[in-house]
Design an enzyme around this catalytic site. Structure first.
Site, PDB file in Angstrom:
ATOM      1  CE  LYS A  13      -2.054  -1.117   3.886  1.00 38.04           C
ATOM      2  NZ  LYS A  13      -1.372  -2.382   4.214  1.00 38.04           N
ATOM      3  NE  ARG A  88      -4.639  -1.364  10.094  1.00 39.47           N
ATOM      4  CZ  ARG A  88      -3.548  -0.912   9.499  1.00 39.47           C
ATOM      5  NH1 ARG A  88      -3.546   0.270   8.933  1.00 39.47           N
ATOM      6  NH2 ARG A  88      -2.475  -1.650   9.456  1.00 39.47           N
ATOM      7  NE  ARG A 127       7.741  -2.513   6.191  1.00 39.58           N
ATOM      8  CZ  ARG A 127       6.426  -2.561   6.305  1.00 39.58           C
ATOM      9  NH1 ARG A 127       5.664  -2.006   5.386  1.00 39.58           N
ATOM     10  NH2 ARG A 127       5.871  -3.155   7.322  1.00 39.58           N
ATOM     11  NE  ARG A 160       6.197  -0.495  10.139  1.00 40.83           N
ATOM     12  CZ  ARG A 160       5.078  -0.576   9.411  1.00 40.83           C
ATOM     13  NH1 ARG A 160       5.024  -0.017   8.208  1.00 40.83           N
ATOM     14  NH2 ARG A 160       4.027  -1.202   9.870  1.00 40.83           N
ATOM     15  NE  ARG A 171       1.965  -5.122  10.990  1.00 45.61           N
ATOM     16  CZ  ARG A 171       3.113  -4.913  10.330  1.00 45.61           C
ATOM     17  NH1 ARG A 171       4.256  -5.321  10.843  1.00 45.61           N
ATOM     18  NH2 ARG A 171       3.094  -4.295   9.182  1.00 45.61           N
TER      19      ARG A 171
HETATM   20  P1  AP5 Z   1       4.825  -1.651   1.875  1.00 43.36           P
HETATM   21  O1  AP5 Z   1       4.524  -0.783   0.703  1.00 43.36           O
HETATM   22  O2  AP5 Z   1       5.572  -1.067   3.006  1.00 43.36           O
HETATM   23  O3  AP5 Z   1       3.484  -2.385   2.361  1.00 43.36           O
HETATM   24  P2  AP5 Z   1       2.241  -1.835   3.203  1.00 43.36           P
HETATM   25  O4  AP5 Z   1       1.025  -2.461   2.602  1.00 43.36           O
HETATM   26  O5  AP5 Z   1       2.299  -0.341   3.279  1.00 43.36           O
HETATM   27  O6  AP5 Z   1       2.556  -2.537   4.577  1.00 43.36           O
HETATM   28  P3  AP5 Z   1       2.468  -1.991   6.097  1.00 43.36           P
HETATM   29  O7  AP5 Z   1       3.234  -2.953   6.941  1.00 43.36           O
HETATM   30  O8  AP5 Z   1       2.849  -0.550   6.149  1.00 43.36           O
HETATM   31  O9  AP5 Z   1       0.973  -2.184   6.377  1.00 43.36           O
HETATM   32  P4  AP5 Z   1       0.267  -2.201   7.725  1.00 43.36           P
HETATM   33  O10 AP5 Z   1      -1.134  -2.063   7.266  1.00 43.36           O
HETATM   34  O11 AP5 Z   1       0.566  -3.371   8.574  1.00 43.36           O
HETATM   35  O12 AP5 Z   1       0.972  -1.034   8.547  1.00 43.36           O
HETATM   36  P5  AP5 Z   1       0.556   0.452   8.937  1.00 43.36           P
HETATM   37  O13 AP5 Z   1       1.762   1.280   8.902  1.00 43.36           O
HETATM   38  O14 AP5 Z   1      -0.640   0.879   8.169  1.00 43.36           O
HETATM   39  O15 AP5 Z   1       5.623  -2.929   1.306  1.00 43.36           O
HETATM   40  C1  AP5 Z   1       6.134  -3.911   2.188  1.00 43.36           C
HETATM   41  C2  AP5 Z   1       7.529  -4.370   1.703  1.00 43.36           C
HETATM   42  O16 AP5 Z   1       7.373  -5.079   0.476  1.00 43.36           O
HETATM   43  C3  AP5 Z   1       8.510  -3.236   1.420  1.00 43.36           C
HETATM   44  O17 AP5 Z   1       9.794  -3.644   1.813  1.00 43.36           O
HETATM   45  C4  AP5 Z   1       8.441  -3.049  -0.107  1.00 43.36           C
HETATM   46  O18 AP5 Z   1       9.661  -2.577  -0.633  1.00 43.36           O
HETATM   47  C5  AP5 Z   1       8.142  -4.479  -0.565  1.00 43.36           C
HETATM   48  N1  AP5 Z   1       7.302  -4.537  -1.761  1.00 43.36           N
HETATM   49  C6  AP5 Z   1       6.252  -3.731  -2.075  1.00 43.36           C
HETATM   50  N2  AP5 Z   1       5.704  -4.105  -3.253  1.00 43.36           N
HETATM   51  C7  AP5 Z   1       6.410  -5.202  -3.668  1.00 43.36           C
HETATM   52  C8  AP5 Z   1       6.325  -6.054  -4.802  1.00 43.36           C
HETATM   53  N3  AP5 Z   1       5.416  -5.859  -5.762  1.00 43.36           N
HETATM   54  N4  AP5 Z   1       7.207  -7.086  -4.895  1.00 43.36           N
HETATM   55  C9  AP5 Z   1       8.151  -7.281  -3.934  1.00 43.36           C
HETATM   56  N5  AP5 Z   1       8.278  -6.509  -2.850  1.00 43.36           N
HETATM   57  C10 AP5 Z   1       7.425  -5.471  -2.706  1.00 43.36           C
HETATM   58  O19 AP5 Z   1       0.068   0.234  10.462  1.00 43.36           O
HETATM   59  C11 AP5 Z   1       0.985  -0.080  11.481  1.00 43.36           C
HETATM   60  C12 AP5 Z   1       0.249  -0.157  12.818  1.00 43.36           C
HETATM   61  O20 AP5 Z   1      -0.327   1.133  13.130  1.00 43.36           O
HETATM   62  C13 AP5 Z   1      -0.947  -1.128  12.864  1.00 43.36           C
HETATM   63  O21 AP5 Z   1      -0.532  -2.453  13.157  1.00 43.36           O
HETATM   64  C14 AP5 Z   1      -1.795  -0.506  13.987  1.00 43.36           C
HETATM   65  O22 AP5 Z   1      -1.271  -0.823  15.254  1.00 43.36           O
HETATM   66  C15 AP5 Z   1      -1.598   0.999  13.751  1.00 43.36           C
HETATM   67  N6  AP5 Z   1      -2.633   1.544  12.852  1.00 43.36           N
HETATM   68  C16 AP5 Z   1      -2.428   2.125  11.631  1.00 43.36           C
HETATM   69  N7  AP5 Z   1      -3.584   2.502  11.078  1.00 43.36           N
HETATM   70  C17 AP5 Z   1      -4.568   2.141  11.957  1.00 43.36           C
HETATM   71  C18 AP5 Z   1      -5.984   2.240  11.926  1.00 43.36           C
HETATM   72  N8  AP5 Z   1      -6.635   2.772  10.886  1.00 43.36           N
HETATM   73  N9  AP5 Z   1      -6.664   1.754  12.985  1.00 43.36           N
HETATM   74  C19 AP5 Z   1      -6.039   1.205  14.065  1.00 43.36           C
HETATM   75  N10 AP5 Z   1      -4.696   1.073  14.141  1.00 43.36           N
HETATM   76  C20 AP5 Z   1      -3.965   1.541  13.091  1.00 43.36           C
HETATM   77 MG    MG Z   2       2.483   1.032   4.894  1.00 43.53          MG
END
Ligand code: AP5
Ligand code: MG
Length: 215
Positions: A13, A88, A127, A160, A171
């Protein structure tokens, strides 16, 4: 373009949002990035959020919703936005509907990026994230030009705290239990565009643009 990126942790994402920002010239609103900035600045919000993030649990709805409301009031969202990691839960989606109603806006599309769990673990465990600008890299699939340094701003890359295998599994479970029901919620509104999230970053970007009718 007002869009939501939906998909499991590690589905790309944030990576795709970086490309969509450039293509559509609209801001990304990533609740994960907002929380990580609050943690880094040691604010009260950051301290509270960290307790949940470190366990791979969701931060309580009221905390997230308040933060997003503040962000959406900023003028840059008027021309459009990419919501990444929000909503979410069903209550978060309902609050977003209310929020946008008040701002006389509506969501144009919800892009669901589908990636199997095993691939998620592979992606997240390699990552690396920029301390400074939050850009993402992967030690194998998306290497920075200089190891440990961000291509865009020269910032240090770090792993992270929640990118460890046991936390990734929590997660993923949270995603399947609490976030996946949003596919049906937005499906009923006719907004969901499914995109298979396997392939190169550029291939997936092309598929997303196609799904949005912007290729
Ligand atoms: P990346 O682009 O970083 O993936 P992502 O989908 O953004 O993954 P996240 O881990 O950021 O998602 P998340 O939903 O768990 O975390 P968030 O920060 O929102 O890609 C991942 C890796 O793959 C990278 O290394 C990239 O280079 C590689 N990659 C990408 N595309 C590729 C491809 N095509 N092929 C190969 N490799 C590839 O949330 C974190 C925490 O915050 C949550 O756990 C929660 O505690 C809190 N939080 C955030 N939002 C909320 C909410 N709305 N409600 C409640 N808690 C929340
Ligand atoms: Mg992300």
């Amino acid at each position: 373009m007002r869009m939501i990126l939906l998909g499991p942790p590690g589905s790309g994402k944030g990576t795709q949002a970086q490309k969509l920002i450039e293509h559509f010239k609209i801001p990304q609103v990533s609740t994960g990035d907002l929380f990580r900035a609050a943690v880094k600045n040691q604010t009260a919000l950051g301290k509270k959020a960290k307790e949940y993030m470190d366990k791979g649990a969701l931060v309580p709805d009221e905390v997230v919703i308040g933060m997003v409301e503040e962000r959406m009031k900023q003028p840059d969202t008027k021309k459009g936005f990419i919501l990444d990691g929000f909503p979410r839960t069903i209550p978060q989606a309902q609050s977003l509907d209310k929020m946008l109603d008040q701002l006389k806006m509506k969501v144009d599309a919800v892009v669901e990026v589908e990636v199997p769990d095993a691939e998620v673990v592979r992606r997240i465990s390699g990552r690396r994230t920029c301390q400074n600008c939050s850009a993402m890299y992967h030690v194998e699939f998306n290497k920075p030009k200089v190891a440990g340094k961000c291509d865009k701003c020269g910032g240090e890359l770090y792993q992270r705290d929640d990118d460890q295998e046991d936390v990734i599994k929590s997660r993923l479970k949270v995603y399947h239990d609490q976030t996946a029901p949003l596919v049906e919620y937005y499906g009923k509104k006719g907004l969901v565009k499914n995109v298979a999230g396997q392939g190169s970053i550029d291939e997936i970007f092309h598929k997303i643009k196609q799904a949005l009718g912007a290729a």
